[in-house]
Scaffold this motif. Structure first.
Motif, PDB file in Angstrom:
ATOM      1  N   VAL A 158      68.284  31.783  71.123  1.00  0.00           N
ATOM      2  CA  VAL A 158      68.055  30.634  71.999  1.00  0.00           C
ATOM      3  C   VAL A 158      67.821  31.070  73.456  1.00  0.00           C
ATOM      4  O   VAL A 158      67.010  30.477  74.171  1.00  0.00           O
ATOM      5  N   LEU A 159      68.531  32.114  73.860  1.00  0.00           N
ATOM      6  CA  LEU A 159      68.511  32.539  75.269  1.00  0.00           C
ATOM      7  C   LEU A 159      67.098  32.738  75.847  1.00  0.00           C
ATOM      8  O   LEU A 159      66.765  32.106  76.860  1.00  0.00           O
ATOM      9  N   PHE A 205      74.418  28.206  70.219  1.00  0.00           N
ATOM     10  CA  PHE A 205      73.281  27.482  70.804  1.00  0.00           C
ATOM     11  C   PHE A 205      73.601  27.058  72.241  1.00  0.00           C
ATOM     12  O   PHE A 205      72.806  27.276  73.165  1.00  0.00           O
ATOM     13  N   PHE A 206      74.777  26.473  72.441  1.00  0.00           N
ATOM     14  CA  PHE A 206      75.150  26.016  73.783  1.00  0.00           C
ATOM     15  C   PHE A 206      75.362  27.190  74.729  1.00  0.00           C
ATOM     16  O   PHE A 206      74.959  27.142  75.896  1.00  0.00           O
ATOM     17  N   PHE A 207      75.992  28.243  74.215  1.00  0.00           N
ATOM     18  CA  PHE A 207      76.237  29.416  75.047  1.00  0.00           C
ATOM     19  C   PHE A 207      74.905  30.039  75.492  1.00  0.00           C
ATOM     20  O   PHE A 207      74.687  30.304  76.672  1.00  0.00           O
ATOM     21  N   GLY A 208      74.007  30.251  74.514  1.00  0.00           N
ATOM     22  CA  GLY A 208      72.701  30.855  74.807  1.00  0.00           C
ATOM     23  C   GLY A 208      71.880  29.981  75.738  1.00  0.00           C
ATOM     24  O   GLY A 208      71.229  30.482  76.660  1.00  0.00           O
ATOM     25  N   PHE A 238      77.386  33.122  65.776  1.00  0.00           N
ATOM     26  CA  PHE A 238      77.488  32.649  67.170  1.00  0.00           C
ATOM     27  C   PHE A 238      76.584  33.504  68.069  1.00  0.00           C
ATOM     28  O   PHE A 238      75.749  32.984  68.813  1.00  0.00           O
ATOM     29  N   TYR A 239      76.756  34.814  67.975  1.00  0.00           N
ATOM     30  CA  TYR A 239      75.984  35.719  68.827  1.00  0.00           C
ATOM     31  C   TYR A 239      74.490  35.659  68.512  1.00  0.00           C
ATOM     32  O   TYR A 239      73.649  35.695  69.406  1.00  0.00           O
ATOM     33  N   LEU A 274      66.902  24.545  68.725  1.00  0.00           N
ATOM     34  CA  LEU A 274      67.906  24.073  67.756  1.00  0.00           C
ATOM     35  C   LEU A 274      67.560  24.533  66.343  1.00  0.00           C
ATOM     36  O   LEU A 274      68.403  25.046  65.610  1.00  0.00           O
ATOM     37  N   GLY A 275      66.303  24.326  65.953  1.00  0.00           N
ATOM     38  CA  GLY A 275      65.863  24.743  64.619  1.00  0.00           C
ATOM     39  C   GLY A 275      65.987  26.242  64.446  1.00  0.00           C
ATOM     40  O   GLY A 275      66.479  26.725  63.408  1.00  0.00           O
ATOM     41  N   MET A 276      65.608  26.984  65.492  1.00  0.00           N
ATOM     42  CA  MET A 276      65.672  28.448  65.396  1.00  0.00           C
ATOM     43  C   MET A 276      67.108  28.940  65.333  1.00  0.00           C
ATOM     44  O   MET A 276      67.419  29.915  64.641  1.00  0.00           O
TER      45      MET A 276
END
Lengths: 259, 203
Positions: A134-135, A73-76, A127-128, A188-190
Motif C-alpha cells: 500500500v505504501l 493497510f492503515f499503517f502503510g 500486516f507488513y 484496499l484490493g491489493m
C-alpha cells in the motif's frame, strides 16, 4: 453507438443475471469434468462454505487475517501520506525516497514475504506485506495530488499568512482528495490479495491463507473455493464500508467548507 | 512608519523588468497612496509581487522605518488583490473572507461583503458567482484583515462603471491609514494619488 449502461433496478437485475449465468457455466463445467478434486461445482462450494461458517475456526481465521491486513493497510497508508508530505516540503527527502519507492514497487511480493519470514516470523507477516504494498501507491498518489495543488492559491495563502492547518484543510485536501480516492480503491484490493498470498506462503496458523493452503494439501477443492469466496466477500465488504465512511466524511467536510 | 523601496531591480532570463525602481511611502502623510502606471508587461505586477514577498528582487531592498533591510521580501503584512481572484471556489464568499484571518468574525465579513455585494451572493459557493462578484469578494478579503499595506493589481477588472464607483468608495472608506498601492489601467473615479510610472528600459 454503444448502448448506454442502465442504472437502477433494471441494471441490478441485469447484474444478477450475469452472475447467475457464470455460476451456471461453472456448474456445467464441473458436471462435464465430473471430478470434484479437479473442479468442485458451485453447489459443493456453497455446501462446504455452509459447514465452515458453523465452525469457530472459520470466524477466528477471518478475524486473524482481517485485523492484520487492515492494520497493515492503515499503517502503510498513513506512512505513505506522511512521507509524501515530507517529500513535498523537502525535495531532498523525495530524492532519498525515490530509489526506496522504486524498489518496493519493483520487487515481487513473494521476495518480501520470504525476507520478512526470516526477519519477523509468520504471525504478523500479512500486516507488513499489506503495508509494503500500500505504501508506494499512497505515497505516489498523495505526492501527485500535492504537486497538483494550485500554486496561485498557495501564493494567496502565503501573502495572507494562512496557518498551515487551514491550508491543509482548505487548499491541499481538495486537491489531494481525488488522488487519494483512487489510490485507496486500488490499495484496499491489493492489500487483501497480497496479505492472503503472504499467509499462503508463510502459513501462520489460524489465518485465512492457512485455510486456503490446507484445502489445497488435502485436495478439498470445494473448501478451496469456499475460502476464496470468503476472501472475495470480506474484501468486497471492507472496501465498500471503507469507501462509504470515507465518502461520508468527505461529504460532511465539503458541506462544512461551503459556509 | 516610512517604507523605502530602494533600487529595486529584477530581470527574467537576462531580460530586465525592473530597473532601479526607487520610491518611498510615509504612512503619516496624506500622499501615502500610489497609483502604479505603465504599459502592459512593464513590471507592475512584478513590483507588487516583490512588495508582497512573493518574489525576490535581484538587488535593492525594502526598508521599513529606521532600518531592517529586507532584500526582496519586505516582511510587511500585506492585504493583496491579485490580478486573478484566487478564491476557493467551493467555499462561500463569507468563508473565503473569514479564511484568511480568524480574527475576522463571520458577522464582520457579512457586513463588509454586504456593502458591495447583493445579500444572496454571500452564502453561495463562489463558483456560482459572476466574475464581477468574485472580484468584489477578493477586494473585501484584502481589505478586512489587519495589514500594514494594501496592494491591488487591476482590482476593477470585470466591474461596470457604477459598481467600480461603489467599490472605490468602499476601499477609500475602509482602508484607514494604510497605504494603498494600486496598479490599474482604469483610473476613472479614483481619487487623486501620487503616480509612479514605470517606463520601458532603453536597451
Amino acid at each position: 453507438m454503444r448502448e448506454q449502461r442502465r442504472k437502477g433496478p433494471e441494471g441490478s437485475i441485469k447484474k444478477i443475471g450475469i452472475i447467475l449465468f457464470w455460476i451456471l457455466v461453472w456448474q456445467l463445467l464441473s458436471m462435464t469434468i465430473h471430478n470434484s478434486i479437479l473442479l468442485a461445482g458451485p453447489v459443493e462450494a456453497v455446501i462446504a462454505l455452509k459447514h465452515m461458517i458453523l465452525t469457530r475456526e472459520y470466524w477466528d481465521a477471518i478475524m486473524f487475517s482481517l485485523f492484520r491486513i487492515i492494520g497493515g493497510f492503515f499503517f502503510g497508508s498513513t506512512l505513505g501520506i506522511i512521507l509524501a508530505w515530507l517529500s513535498y516540503r523537502v525535495s531532498l527527502v523525495e530524492d532519498i525516497l525515490r530509489p526506496f519507492i522504486s524498489v518496493v514497487k519493483a520487487v515481487p511480493v513473494a521476495s518480501f514475504v520470504i525476507i520478512l519470514l526470516i526477519w519477523a516470523g509468520n504471525r504478523i507477516l500479512s500486516f507488513y506485506i499489506s503495508a509494503l504494498v500500500v505504501l508506494p501507491l499512497l505515497y505516489i498518489n498523495t505526492l501527485g495530488g500535492l504537486k497538483a495543488t494550485d500554486i496561485k492559491l498557495l501564493e494567496m495563502a502565503e501573502v495572507f499568512r494562512i496557518p498551515m492547518l487551514r491550508q491543509l484543510r482548505h487548499i491541499y485536501l481538495p486537491s489531494v482528495y481525488p488522488y487519494l480516492h483512487s489510490a485507496f480503491q486500488t490499495a484496499l484490493g491489493m492489500a487483501w490479495k497480497s496479505g492472503v498470498a503472504a499467509e499462503v506462503i508463510g502459513q501462520p496458523l489460524g489465518s485465512m491463507g492457512n485455510g486456503l493452503y490446507q484445502s489445497k494439501i488435502y485436495l478439498e477443492t470445494a473448501d478451496l473455493f469456499a475460502w476464496t469466496i470468503t476472501i472475495v466477500v470480506v474484501s468486497f465488504l471492507v472496501e465498500k464500508l471503507f469507501l462509504k465512511i470515507a465518502g461520508y466524511s468527505i461529504g460532511r467536510m465539503k458541506r462544512s467548507l461551503i459556509l | 512608519m516610512k517604507i523605502y523601496f530602494k533600487d529595486i531591480t529584477k530581470s527574467y532570463d537576462g531580460t530586465p523588468v525592473l530597473d532601479h525602481v526607487n520610491f518611498s511611502i510615509d504612512t503619516g502623510s496624506d500622499a501615502r497612496d500610489i497609483l502604479l502606471r505603465g504599459p502592459s508587461g512593464i513590471g507592475k505586477t512584478t513590483l507588487l509581487r516583490i512588495i508582497a514577498g512573493l518574489e525576490k528582487a535581484d538587488s535593492g531592498s525594502v526598508e521599513i522605518s529606521m532600518g531592517e533591510a529586507a532584500h526582496g521580501g519586505s516582511g510587511l503584512k500585506v492585504g493583496m488583490v491579485f490580478q486573478e481572484n484566487r478564491l476557493l471556489e467551493h467555499m462561500s464568499s463569507v468563508a473565503n473572507v473569514s479564511l484568511v484571518d480568524t480574527s475576522v468574525s463571520e458577522q464582520r465579513a457579512r457586513k463588509a461583503l454586504g456593502e458591495i455585494l447583493p445579500p444572496e451572493a454571500l452564502d453561495k459557493p463562489v463558483s456560482e458567482l459572476s466574475g464581477g462578484m468574485k472580484r468584489r469578494v477578493a477586494i473585501v478579503r484584502a481589505m478586512l484583515p489587519f495589514s500594514d499595506i494594501l496592494v491591488m493589481d487591476e482590482p476593477f477588472t470585470g466591474l461596470d462603471a457604477e459598481t467600480r464607483e461603489r467599490v472605490i468608495d468602499y476601499i477609500m472608506r475602509n482602508k484607514g491609514r494604510r497605504p494603498l498601492i494600486i496598479a490599474s489601467h482604469e483610473v476613472e473615479g479614483l481619487p487623486k494619488m501620487r503616480e509612479l510610472v514605470l517606463e520601458q528600459k532603453q536597451l
